[in-house]
Motif scaffolding. Structure first.
Motif, short mmCIF file in Angstrom:
data_model
loop_
_atom_site.label_atom_id
_atom_site.label_comp_id
_atom_site.label_asym_id
_atom_site.label_seq_id
_atom_site.Cartn_x
_atom_site.Cartn_y
_atom_site.Cartn_z
N GLU A 80 42.47 -19.16 27.89
CA GLU A 80 42.51 -17.71 28.08
C GLU A 80 42.84 -16.99 26.79
O GLU A 80 43.52 -17.53 25.91
N ILE A 81 42.37 -15.75 26.67
CA ILE A 81 42.73 -14.87 25.57
C ILE A 81 43.34 -13.61 26.17
O ILE A 81 42.69 -12.88 26.91
N LEU A 82 44.61 -13.36 25.84
CA LEU A 82 45.33 -12.19 26.32
C LEU A 82 45.10 -11.03 25.36
O LEU A 82 45.01 -11.23 24.14
N LYS A 93 42.68 -9.88 30.24
CA LYS A 93 42.30 -11.08 29.50
C LYS A 93 40.80 -11.05 29.26
O LYS A 93 40.05 -10.45 30.04
N VAL A 94 40.37 -11.69 28.19
CA VAL A 94 38.94 -11.76 27.90
C VAL A 94 38.26 -12.61 28.97
O VAL A 94 38.72 -13.71 29.30
N GLN A 95 37.18 -12.09 29.51
CA GLN A 95 36.43 -12.76 30.58
C GLN A 95 35.16 -13.40 30.03
O GLN A 95 34.57 -12.92 29.06
N GLY A 96 34.72 -14.50 30.70
CA GLY A 96 33.45 -15.12 30.35
C GLY A 96 33.52 -16.12 29.23
O GLY A 96 32.47 -16.49 28.66
N LEU A 97 34.69 -16.59 28.89
CA LEU A 97 34.82 -17.58 27.81
C LEU A 97 34.30 -18.94 28.27
O LEU A 97 34.27 -19.24 29.47
N GLU A 102 40.88 -29.27 28.24
CA GLU A 102 42.31 -29.06 28.08
C GLU A 102 43.06 -30.35 28.40
O GLU A 102 43.31 -30.69 29.56
N VAL A 103 43.39 -31.09 27.36
CA VAL A 103 44.13 -32.34 27.48
C VAL A 103 45.08 -32.42 26.30
O VAL A 103 44.65 -32.35 25.15
N ASN A 104 46.39 -32.55 26.57
CA ASN A 104 47.37 -32.70 25.51
C ASN A 104 47.24 -31.56 24.49
O ASN A 104 47.46 -30.42 24.83
N GLN A 105 46.84 -31.85 23.25
CA GLN A 105 46.72 -30.82 22.22
C GLN A 105 45.36 -30.14 22.21
O GLN A 105 45.14 -29.22 21.40
N ALA A 106 44.44 -30.56 23.03
CA ALA A 106 43.10 -30.00 23.06
C ALA A 106 43.04 -28.83 24.04
O ALA A 106 43.80 -28.76 25.00
N GLY A 107 42.11 -27.91 23.78
CA GLY A 107 41.92 -26.76 24.65
C GLY A 107 41.34 -25.61 23.85
O GLY A 107 40.60 -25.82 22.88
N LEU A 108 41.65 -24.38 24.25
CA LEU A 108 41.28 -23.21 23.47
C LEU A 108 42.33 -23.05 22.38
O LEU A 108 43.53 -22.92 22.66
N LEU A 109 41.89 -23.06 21.13
CA LEU A 109 42.83 -23.12 20.02
C LEU A 109 42.84 -21.80 19.26
O LEU A 109 43.34 -20.81 19.75
#
Length: 389
Positions: A80-82, A93-97, A102-109
């Motif tokens: 998510e982006i706030l 929040k930004v929609q449509g991303l 999302e595992v451990n350190q992985a995800g939206l960075l």
């Protein structure tokens, strides 16, 4: 907005400490639910500042960027982006991303607005793209905002090979004065030798054009089988990256293993040594290598033994903090503070531990209007550092 009660007293006591730091596992998580005031004064070595807690409900925050209209975008690793405005969460929040791995350190960075955002409207993100099963790949994409909708999405580059799990993803984005985009990508943890292998993307800093094209002057474009976007290699898990506009330099902070976190000046085509040379050791105390230097491999500008778990970073350019101007501020995850490195050009001098126990500091950033902000995990904070004249 809540924080650990002991933080204020510890922070007031944490003036200058010359350190080579503290123990880290960068996937540690620490939570706190004890309240203190939202705003309080902290005496650092060189100035008195107010720490203003703007928000306290962040969940695994990662990066932040500002738009010309004053809005701030802040990423959470879950995808998510706030959206903040005037230092307040708008509730949007930004929609449509895209979906993230999302595992451990992985995800939206990380997230970064293009330097010419006012003209082109591009926003860039780095994220772990799902590749099936438990695999992912660090990916850079860009999009534009219409209201709070992410539109005109363009995937620019995907790292290879895809990898199982979620360790050591990096990942930061910066632009230089010519609008080249640099991004960091970790070695994936279980195969440190990736960092020395030019035929894969991992354990490297990469450089691309802002539309994803590979620059013709990248150092390995003419080397057979090499990944053409590579700018430097031998970088273990670079979670900090910042562009020094005044001097046209790129700085990087990367996690060592147990010991050996590094601050590096990133220069074209250079090898930063991991895992052939390191000042750290395996988490079980056994040696990784018996050497810390080797011809053809770069030495860090400074390093931390034991580790502090270096993360997001900024260079202070603002006149609002004259005593810190030119210094590098680095978030410390395991040791839960902001590390100020007193810089003399490209030389690191003394260091100061600031805001001890504020939480796992994931990123420190300077806003366009010259104020410093930090985000933390565990305590879930967005704070603003306001100098007291």
């Amino acid at each position: 907005m809540k924080l650990n009660k002991t933080f204020l007293g510890l922070a007031l006591a944490a003036s200058s400490l010359s350190i080579y730091a503290c123990d880290s596992k960068d996937d540690l998580d620490i939570a706190s639910d004890e309240p203190i005031d939202e705003t309080f004064a902290v005496q650092t070595e060189k100035m008195l500042i107010n720490v203003d807690t703007l928000y306290s409900d962040l969940e695994s925050p990662w990066g932040m960027t500002w738009l010309p209209d004053g809005k701030m975008l802040l990423t959470e690793r879950k995808g998510e982006i706030l959206i903040f405005e005037n230092d307040k969460f708008t509730g949007q929040k930004v929609q449509g991303l895209p979906k993230v791995h999302e595992v451990n350190q992985a995800g939206l960075l990380d997230v970064q607005a293009h330097p010419n955002y006012a003209q082109n409207g591009w926003i860039y993100i780095s994220y772990a793209k799902p590749k099936g099963g438990n695999k992912g790949a660090t990916t850079i994409m860009r999009f534009k905002l219409e209201g709070n909708q992410a539109v005109q999405q363009e995937e620019l580059i995907e790292t290879t090979p895809e990898w199982e799990g979620g360790r050591h993803y990096g990942s930061r984005i910066v632009f230089d004065k010519d609008n080249y985009l640099f991004f960091s990508n970790g070695d994936r943890g279980d195969t440190p030798s990736n960092a020395q292998d030019l035929t894969n993307s991992h354990g490297k800093i990469h450089r691309i054009h802002d539309d994803g094209r590979i620059p013709s002057d990248n150092p390995f474009v003419n080397e057979p089988n090499a990944i053409k976007s590579i700018w430097t290699y031998g970088n273990r898990n670079p979670q900090g990256l910042v562009y020094d506009k005044a001097n046209d330099r790129v700085w990087e902070a990367e996690h060592g293993p147990m010991g050996g976190d590094e601050l590096n000046l990133i220069e074209k085509g250079k090898n930063y040594g991991w895992p052939v040379i390191t000042y750290g050791q395996n988490y079980d105390g056994t040696p990784i290598t018996d050497i810390t230097e080797k011809e053809g491999m770069e030495q860090p500008v400074t390093y931390y033994v034991p580790s502090i778990a270096t993360c997001g970073m900024t260079i202070v350019t603002s006149d609002k903090y004259p005593a810190w101007k030119g210094d590098i501020l680095i978030g410390a995850l395991a040791k839960m503070h902001i590390n100020r490195v007193d810089m003399d050009g490209t030389k690191a001098l003394s260091q100061e531990v600031m805001l001890q126990d504020i939480g796992r500091v994931r990123q420190v950033s300077e806003s366009p209007d010259g104020y410093l902000y930090a985000i933390t995990e565990g305590t879930g904070l967005l704070v603003k550092l306001i100098p007291i004249r």
